[in-house]
Structures are given as structure tokens and as C-alpha cells.
Design an enzyme around this catalytic site. Sequence first.
Site, PDB file in Angstrom:
ATOM      1  N   LYS A 276      18.314  -4.779  26.686  1.00 37.80           N
ATOM      2  CA  LYS A 276      19.195  -5.667  26.188  1.00 37.80           C
ATOM      3  C   LYS A 276      19.292  -5.012  24.750  1.00 37.80           C
ATOM      4  CE  LYS A 276      14.329  -7.775  26.361  1.00 37.80           C
ATOM      5  NZ  LYS A 276      14.238  -6.931  27.232  1.00 37.80           N
TER       6      LYS A 276
ATOM      7  N   ARG B 227      10.962 -16.165  26.176  1.00 34.82           N
ATOM      8  CA  ARG B 227       9.916 -14.842  27.349  1.00 34.82           C
ATOM      9  C   ARG B 227       8.825 -15.988  27.900  1.00 34.82           C
ATOM     10  NH1 ARG B 227      10.734 -10.171  23.332  1.00 34.82           N
ATOM     11  NH2 ARG B 227       9.902  -8.261  24.918  1.00 34.82           N
TER      12      ARG B 227
ATOM     13  N   ARG C 183      11.688   5.980  25.527  1.00 36.69           N
ATOM     14  CA  ARG C 183      12.793   5.297  24.219  1.00 36.69           C
ATOM     15  C   ARG C 183      12.633   6.024  22.420  1.00 36.69           C
ATOM     16  NH1 ARG C 183      12.506  -0.963  23.392  1.00 36.69           N
ATOM     17  NH2 ARG C 183      10.635  -0.566  23.858  1.00 36.69           N
TER      18      ARG C 183
ATOM     19  N   ARG D 170       7.741   4.176  19.367  1.00 36.25           N
ATOM     20  CA  ARG D 170       6.936   2.613  19.048  1.00 36.25           C
ATOM     21  C   ARG D 170       5.337   2.475  19.551  1.00 36.25           C
ATOM     22  NH1 ARG D 170      10.870  -2.013  21.403  1.00 36.25           N
ATOM     23  NH2 ARG D 170       8.622  -2.765  21.815  1.00 36.25           N
TER      24      ARG D 170
ATOM     25  N   ARG E  23       2.941  -4.606  29.629  1.00 33.34           N
ATOM     26  CA  ARG E  23       4.064  -5.309  29.461  1.00 33.34           C
ATOM     27  C   ARG E  23       4.708  -5.648  30.582  1.00 33.34           C
ATOM     28  NH1 ARG E  23       6.643  -1.381  25.370  1.00 33.34           N
ATOM     29  NH2 ARG E  23       8.077  -3.059  25.813  1.00 33.34           N
TER      30      ARG E  23
HETATM   31  P1  ADP Z   1      15.008  -3.311  25.579  1.00 28.85           P
HETATM   32  O1  ADP Z   1      15.272  -4.281  24.346  1.00 28.85           O
HETATM   33  O2  ADP Z   1      15.185  -4.145  27.068  1.00 28.85           O
HETATM   34  O3  ADP Z   1      13.645  -3.072  25.704  1.00 28.85           O
HETATM   35  P2  ADP Z   1      15.929  -1.005  25.187  1.00 28.85           P
HETATM   36  O4  ADP Z   1      17.550  -1.273  25.050  1.00 28.85           O
HETATM   37  O5  ADP Z   1      15.530  -0.936  23.861  1.00 28.85           O
HETATM   38  O6  ADP Z   1      15.759  -2.014  25.997  1.00 28.85           O
HETATM   39  O7  ADP Z   1      16.512  -0.115  25.824  1.00 28.85           O
HETATM   40  C1  ADP Z   1      15.245   1.123  26.085  1.00 28.85           C
HETATM   41  C2  ADP Z   1      14.870   2.117  26.939  1.00 28.85           C
HETATM   42  O8  ADP Z   1      16.673   2.648  27.920  1.00 28.85           O
HETATM   43  C3  ADP Z   1      16.040   2.465  25.249  1.00 28.85           C
HETATM   44  O9  ADP Z   1      15.267   4.535  25.480  1.00 28.85           O
HETATM   45  C4  ADP Z   1      17.483   2.787  25.831  1.00 28.85           C
HETATM   46  O10 ADP Z   1      17.941   4.345  25.304  1.00 28.85           O
HETATM   47  C5  ADP Z   1      17.737   3.240  27.437  1.00 28.85           C
HETATM   48  N1  ADP Z   1      18.253   2.670  28.138  1.00 28.85           N
HETATM   49  C6  ADP Z   1      18.782   1.295  27.781  1.00 28.85           C
HETATM   50  N2  ADP Z   1      20.118   1.290  28.011  1.00 28.85           N
HETATM   51  C7  ADP Z   1      19.754   2.095  29.195  1.00 28.85           C
HETATM   52  C8  ADP Z   1      20.761   2.535  30.940  1.00 28.85           C
HETATM   53  N3  ADP Z   1      21.873   2.155  31.137  1.00 28.85           N
HETATM   54  N4  ADP Z   1      20.756   3.266  31.575  1.00 28.85           N
HETATM   55  C9  ADP Z   1      19.682   4.511  30.881  1.00 28.85           C
HETATM   56  N5  ADP Z   1      18.590   4.515  29.959  1.00 28.85           N
HETATM   57  C10 ADP Z   1      18.980   3.833  29.024  1.00 28.85           C
HETATM   58  P1  ADP Z   2      10.887  -5.196  24.661  1.00 29.31           P
HETATM   59  O1  ADP Z   2      11.211  -3.458  24.569  1.00 29.31           O
HETATM   60  O2  ADP Z   2       9.627  -5.280  25.026  1.00 29.31           O
HETATM   61  O3  ADP Z   2      11.976  -6.094  25.136  1.00 29.31           O
HETATM   62  P2  ADP Z   2      10.618  -6.402  21.692  1.00 29.31           P
HETATM   63  O4  ADP Z   2      10.694  -5.803  20.630  1.00 29.31           O
HETATM   64  O5  ADP Z   2      11.296  -7.871  22.330  1.00 29.31           O
HETATM   65  O6  ADP Z   2       9.885  -6.024  23.066  1.00 29.31           O
HETATM   66  O7  ADP Z   2       9.580  -7.014  21.839  1.00 29.31           O
HETATM   67  C1  ADP Z   2       8.154  -6.283  21.652  1.00 29.31           C
HETATM   68  C2  ADP Z   2       6.565  -7.180  21.366  1.00 29.31           C
HETATM   69  O8  ADP Z   2       6.651  -8.124  20.555  1.00 29.31           O
HETATM   70  C3  ADP Z   2       6.347  -7.757  22.689  1.00 29.31           C
HETATM   71  O9  ADP Z   2       5.336  -6.656  24.048  1.00 29.31           O
HETATM   72  C4  ADP Z   2       5.919  -8.703  22.214  1.00 29.31           C
HETATM   73  O10 ADP Z   2       3.993  -9.254  21.921  1.00 29.31           O
HETATM   74  C5  ADP Z   2       6.469  -9.672  21.414  1.00 29.31           C
HETATM   75  N1  ADP Z   2       7.316 -10.202  20.940  1.00 29.31           N
HETATM   76  C6  ADP Z   2       8.812 -10.014  21.045  1.00 29.31           C
HETATM   77  N2  ADP Z   2       9.070 -11.484  21.568  1.00 29.31           N
HETATM   78  C7  ADP Z   2       8.373 -12.399  21.465  1.00 29.31           C
HETATM   79  C8  ADP Z   2       8.860 -13.742  22.259  1.00 29.31           C
HETATM   80  N3  ADP Z   2       9.774 -14.062  22.856  1.00 29.31           N
HETATM   81  N4  ADP Z   2       7.314 -14.357  22.328  1.00 29.31           N
HETATM   82  C9  ADP Z   2       6.348 -13.646  22.578  1.00 29.31           C
HETATM   83  N5  ADP Z   2       6.272 -13.269  22.086  1.00 29.31           N
HETATM   84  C10 ADP Z   2       7.268 -11.806  22.039  1.00 29.31           C
END
Ligand code: ADP
Ligand code: ADP
Length: 218
Positions: A13, A88, A127, A160, A171
Site C-alpha cells: 500500500k 481497517r 522492509r 520499524r 498484525r
Molecule cells: P504496506 O504499506 O501495505 O504495509 P509496503 O508498501 O510498506 O506495504 O511494502 C511492504 C514491503 O514489501 C516493503 O519492503 C516493500 O519494499 C516491499 N514491496 C512492496 N511491493 C512489492 C512487490 N510488488 N513485490 C515485492 N516487494 C514489494
Molecule cells: P502496515 O504496514 O501494517 O499496513 P501501517 O503503517 O499502516 O502498517 O500501520 C502501523 C500500525 O498503526 C498498525 O499496526 C496499527 O497499530 C496502527 N494503525 C494504522 N492505521 C490504523 C487504523 N486505521 N486503525 C487502527 N490502527 C491503525
Amino acid sequence: MRIILLGPPGAGKGTQAERLVKKYNLPHISTGDIFRAAIKAGTELGKQAKEYMDRGELVPDDLVVSIVKARLTEPDTAGGYLLDGFPRTKAQAEALDASLQELNTPLTGVINIDVAQEELLERLTGRRVCRGCGATYHIKFNPSTVRSVCDKCGGELYQRDDDTIETVKQRLEVYHRQTEPLIAYYQQQGILHSVDGAQEIDEVFQEIVQFLDKFVNS
Ligand code: ADP
Ligand code: ADP
Ligand code: ZN
């Protein structure tokens, strides 16, 4: 365009959001980023959120909803926005719907990034994030040119606190229990669009763009 990016932790995302907001010139509203910024600033909100985040739990709905509601009244959202990591839970989705109805600004679409569970574990534990600009990397799938240094701003890359194997497992469980039902929720509204998130980053991006280009100027 008013867009939601839905998907499990690690689906991509944030990675896609980074590219999409540039292409479509939209504000990127990431609740995770908002909480991390609050933690860094040492605010009361940050203290409250950290407790939940460190355990891999969701921050309580009322807290998250009030923050997003306030954010959506800021002037830069008038031309649309990209919501990343919100809603979420069903309660958050319902609160958002009510709020958007009041504002008379319906959602344009919900993009669900679909990735198998096994892949998510490796993505999350590998990541790395930039302290300077928040750009996201992966040690194997999307490495920076120089180790631990951001290509975009030269900032330091870090892991992180919640990207450890134990917290990641928690998670993912929380995702299945509380967030996955939103796929059906938005499907019923007829605004869900799923993309195959197992493809290369650029391929996922192209698939999303193909979908969103239909809505440019809406
Ligand atoms: P989210 O925001 O949904 O938690 P991230 O965008 O942070 O996900 O991506 C999670 C990890 O996976 C990061 O280290 C990112 O560089 C990697 N990643 C994202 N998209 C891809 C993909 N299409 N293929 C392989 N790795 C990916
Ligand atoms: P992810 O890579 O898991 O998508 P985020 O950066 O979106 O991570 O979220 C990290 C943490 O922040 C989550 O595990 C949760 O604890 C909190 N968080 C983020 N967005 C929300 C939401 N919409 N509702 C509740 N908690 C949230
Ligand atoms: Zn950077």
C-alpha cells in the site's frame, strides 16, 4: 478522486501510494504515518498509539476516526485524496461512510491489493523505511543503491519497531479478523477493485493506473 488502498500489512500500500500520489497529485493520508509522526514528536496521541502499535494491535476506532475526520476537512483534500491504511475495521468504514455522506463526497473506488500470506512475512521483515522522507525499500525486493541510505533524499534507512517476526504475525492475524471483512463490505457497495499484488512493483502500479485513469477529473 477519493481512493482507499486496502490490503494486508506488507501488501504494498505504502509503496504504491508513494507513486500514485505523485502521478495524480493527491494528498497521501496514511494513518500509520500519522501515528509514527506523533510518536516521534512525543505527543499524547503518539503515546497512546504506540502502546497498541508495539503489540501489533489496532489503535482504538474512536481515536483513529476523529483524526481522519479532521484531516478530511483540511483544504488540500478538496480535490481528492488517497487513504492508505484506513479504514481497517467495519466501524471505521461505517464512520467514514457517514462522514462522506455528510460532506457529499462519495468514494471513487477502493483498491484491494491482494497478496498471499507467505509472501507478506518476507516482505515485512525485510522492509526498510527512510527516516528523512518515509520512502519504503526492501532488502531483497527493492533495495536502495547504497546500503541503508535513501536513494531519494540520502536519509538513513531503518527497520520499524513493529516489523519483527512476532509482531508481524500478530498484525496479520488482526488483519484477517478485523480488516479482511472490508473486502466484502466494499464489494457490496460496488466500488471494490482487486489487483494482484504478487507482481513486480511496477506491474502492480500499471494495473492500478489502468483502473484509476477512468476516474481522472472525477
Ligand atoms: P504496506 O504499506 O501495505 O504495509 P509496503 O508498501 O510498506 O506495504 O511494502 C511492504 C514491503 O514489501 C516493503 O519492503 C516493500 O519494499 C516491499 N514491496 C512492496 N511491493 C512489492 C512487490 N510488488 N513485490 C515485492 N516487494 C514489494
Ligand atoms: P502496515 O504496514 O501494517 O499496513 P501501517 O503503517 O499502516 O502498517 O500501520 C502501523 C500500525 O498503526 C498498525 O499496526 C496499527 O497499530 C496502527 N494503525 C494504522 N492505521 C490504523 C487504523 N486505521 N486503525 C487502527 N490502527 C491503525
Ligand atoms: Zn528518503
